[in-house]
Design a protein around this motif. Structure first.
Motif, PDB file in Angstrom:
ATOM      1  N   TYR A  25      -4.784   5.769  18.267  1.00 34.34           N
ATOM      2  CA  TYR A  25      -3.616   5.444  17.521  1.00 34.34           C
ATOM      3  C   TYR A  25      -3.585   3.859  17.786  1.00 34.34           C
ATOM      4  O   TYR A  25      -3.386   3.184  16.825  1.00 34.34           O
ATOM      5  CB  TYR A  25      -2.253   6.066  18.033  1.00 34.34           C
ATOM      6  N   THR A  45      -1.958  10.245  14.767  1.00 33.61           N
ATOM      7  CA  THR A  45      -0.673  10.058  15.062  1.00 33.61           C
ATOM      8  C   THR A  45      -0.530   9.303  16.397  1.00 33.61           C
ATOM      9  O   THR A  45      -1.598   9.430  17.282  1.00 33.61           O
ATOM     10  CB  THR A  45      -0.591  11.770  15.253  1.00 33.61           C
ATOM     11  N   ASP A  50      -6.254  -4.263   7.689  1.00 32.55           N
ATOM     12  CA  ASP A  50      -6.213  -3.903   6.064  1.00 32.55           C
ATOM     13  C   ASP A  50      -5.280  -4.748   5.531  1.00 32.55           C
ATOM     14  O   ASP A  50      -5.389  -5.375   4.202  1.00 32.55           O
ATOM     15  CB  ASP A  50      -5.900  -2.209   5.985  1.00 32.55           C
ATOM     16  N   GLU A  51      -3.864  -4.933   5.838  1.00 31.96           N
ATOM     17  CA  GLU A  51      -2.873  -5.546   5.086  1.00 31.96           C
ATOM     18  C   GLU A  51      -3.051  -6.979   5.205  1.00 31.96           C
ATOM     19  O   GLU A  51      -2.718  -7.644   4.016  1.00 31.96           O
ATOM     20  CB  GLU A  51      -1.627  -4.945   5.716  1.00 31.96           C
ATOM     21  N   GLU A  72      -9.882   8.344   8.712  1.00 34.45           N
ATOM     22  CA  GLU A  72      -8.831   7.130   8.212  1.00 34.45           C
ATOM     23  C   GLU A  72      -7.886   6.730   9.240  1.00 34.45           C
ATOM     24  O   GLU A  72      -7.114   7.815   9.822  1.00 34.45           O
ATOM     25  CB  GLU A  72      -8.232   7.324   6.777  1.00 34.45           C
ATOM     26  N   GLN A 131      -4.861   5.621   9.064  1.00 34.77           N
ATOM     27  CA  GLN A 131      -3.476   6.134   8.724  1.00 34.77           C
ATOM     28  C   GLN A 131      -3.200   7.675   8.990  1.00 34.77           C
ATOM     29  O   GLN A 131      -1.990   8.109   9.278  1.00 34.77           O
ATOM     30  CB  GLN A 131      -3.196   5.852   7.533  1.00 34.77           C
ATOM     31  N   ASP A 132      -4.345   8.314   9.311  1.00 34.87           N
ATOM     32  CA  ASP A 132      -4.165   9.739   9.883  1.00 34.87           C
ATOM     33  C   ASP A 132      -3.793  10.072  11.198  1.00 34.87           C
ATOM     34  O   ASP A 132      -3.794  11.087  11.595  1.00 34.87           O
ATOM     35  CB  ASP A 132      -5.261  10.564   9.387  1.00 34.87           C
ATOM     36  N   LEU A 164      -5.021  -0.889  10.543  1.00 36.64           N
ATOM     37  CA  LEU A 164      -4.285  -1.038   9.587  1.00 36.64           C
ATOM     38  C   LEU A 164      -3.720  -2.211   9.379  1.00 36.64           C
ATOM     39  O   LEU A 164      -3.599  -2.669   8.241  1.00 36.64           O
ATOM     40  CB  LEU A 164      -2.963   0.121   9.739  1.00 36.64           C
ATOM     41  N   GLN A 199      -3.854   1.368  14.686  1.00 36.44           N
ATOM     42  CA  GLN A 199      -2.732   0.524  14.038  1.00 36.44           C
ATOM     43  C   GLN A 199      -3.306  -0.891  13.726  1.00 36.44           C
ATOM     44  O   GLN A 199      -2.810  -1.577  12.836  1.00 36.44           O
ATOM     45  CB  GLN A 199      -1.663   0.396  15.166  1.00 36.44           C
TER      46      GLN A 199
END
Length: 305
Positions: free
Chosen positions: A127, A120, A137-138, A115, A117-118, A134, A131
């Motif tokens: 990363y 770092t 997604d939003e 996922e 969000q996991d 993510l 991002q």
């Protein structure tokens, strides 16, 4: 005829995605920073006959992206990560959405093993891509985009071209492994999903070449195919960093690659869903994932002057 917009069509993957989308019946808009640049695999005549249209857009400029989408009327977009974005493309994706895009195919990375969000911040490459996922997604919602997660690009080996031609490659971490996924396979899958949507409700589509090979072995194999005996000379970390920088890689990414490529087990060598990723190429294109040697043979000219 539905309209789609492909960002970055001068790149090897996006150019094939654009051609594939047209083959599937879409009207294709080619969104480019420089609308005068040549597009790989697409002659001016083919571009005109295929009804492609060039349109100016820069992924680091959300206003230009919104203008391009509005002018095209496209509801579907193919895009890639913009490393120059300060907000992980949030403003750019928001501009796409507000201008009318409803579905996005994003060229992400296999280095996201689970996922987003996991992931770092210390894991730089995954990363950055995570991002963007993510943000998708939003902004669009998880049902309205597909993240392509391809493995190690076979074209990454082109940075060794000069050494291969000279018969000696100075290399850091010859055991670093590639699955050698080709631009053609990635682009054909991406262009198919852009027009037809994903199969089997896939939202994260891993894509891999059919065989994992150490980069040192790959370099020697390329040499044999083009008729060169290639010697490998191991270099140290500082020399490796200079190599990456000389090929235009930003220093943080270069430092990350030097560090990670020396490891035998990390997100750059471990491959999530490997079997599925190989099978996905045939699932979407109807043809097996391209073999490394076949791609090199077909692209000999890229490795020799």
């Amino acid at each position: 005829m539905s309209s789609v917009i492909v960002f970055g069509p001068t790149g090897g993957v996006a150019s094939v995605a654009a051609l594939t989308a047209r083959e599937h019946g879409a009207k294709v808009f080619l969104a480019m920073r420089d609308t005068q640049k040549q597009i790989p695999g697409l002659s001016i005549k083919e571009e005109q006959e295929g009804g492609f249209e060039r349109i100016q857009a820069d992924l680091t400029n959300p206003d230009s992206v919104a203008a391009a989408v509005k002018a095209s009327g496209a509801k579907r977009a193919f895009t890639y990560v913009s490393f120059g974005s300060a907000d992980h493309m949030r403003a750019t994706l928001t501009a796409m959405k507000s201008a009318g895009v409803e579905f996005v195919v994003f060229l992400s990375s296999y280095t996201i093993a689970g996922e987003p969000q996991d992931v770092t911040p210390a894991e730089l490459i995954p990363y950055i891509h995570a991002q963007v996922e993510l943000s998708l997604d939003e902004i669009f919602g998880p049902e309205n985009y597909v993240a392509l997660r391809p493995g190690g690009f076979v074209t990454n080996l082109l940075r060794f071209k000069e050494g291969i031609e000279a018969g000696e490659v100075k290399i850091w971490a010859p055991g670093f492994e590639f699955d050698c996924i080709t631009p053609g396979d990635m682009g054909r899958v991406g262009g198919t999903i852009l027009v037809q949507g994903p199969k089997n409700d896939q939202k994260k589509v891993y894509l891999y070449g059919p065989r994992v090979i150490a980069q040192g072995d790959a370099i020697v194999a390329i040499g044999k195919i083009i008729g060169k005996d290639v010697k490998l000379t191991i270099i140290d970390e500082e020399e490796a960093l200079d190599q990456y920088l000389a090929h235009g890689m930003p220093k943080p990414l270069a430092e990350y690659m030097v560090q990670k490529s020396a490891s035998t087990s990390n997100e750059l060598t471990d491959r999530a869903c490997y079997k599925t990723g190989v099978e996905n190429v045939e699932l979407y294109t109807g043809k097996p994932s391209t073999k490394f040697e076949d791609w090199v043979e077909a692209n000999r000219g890229l490795f020799s002057s």
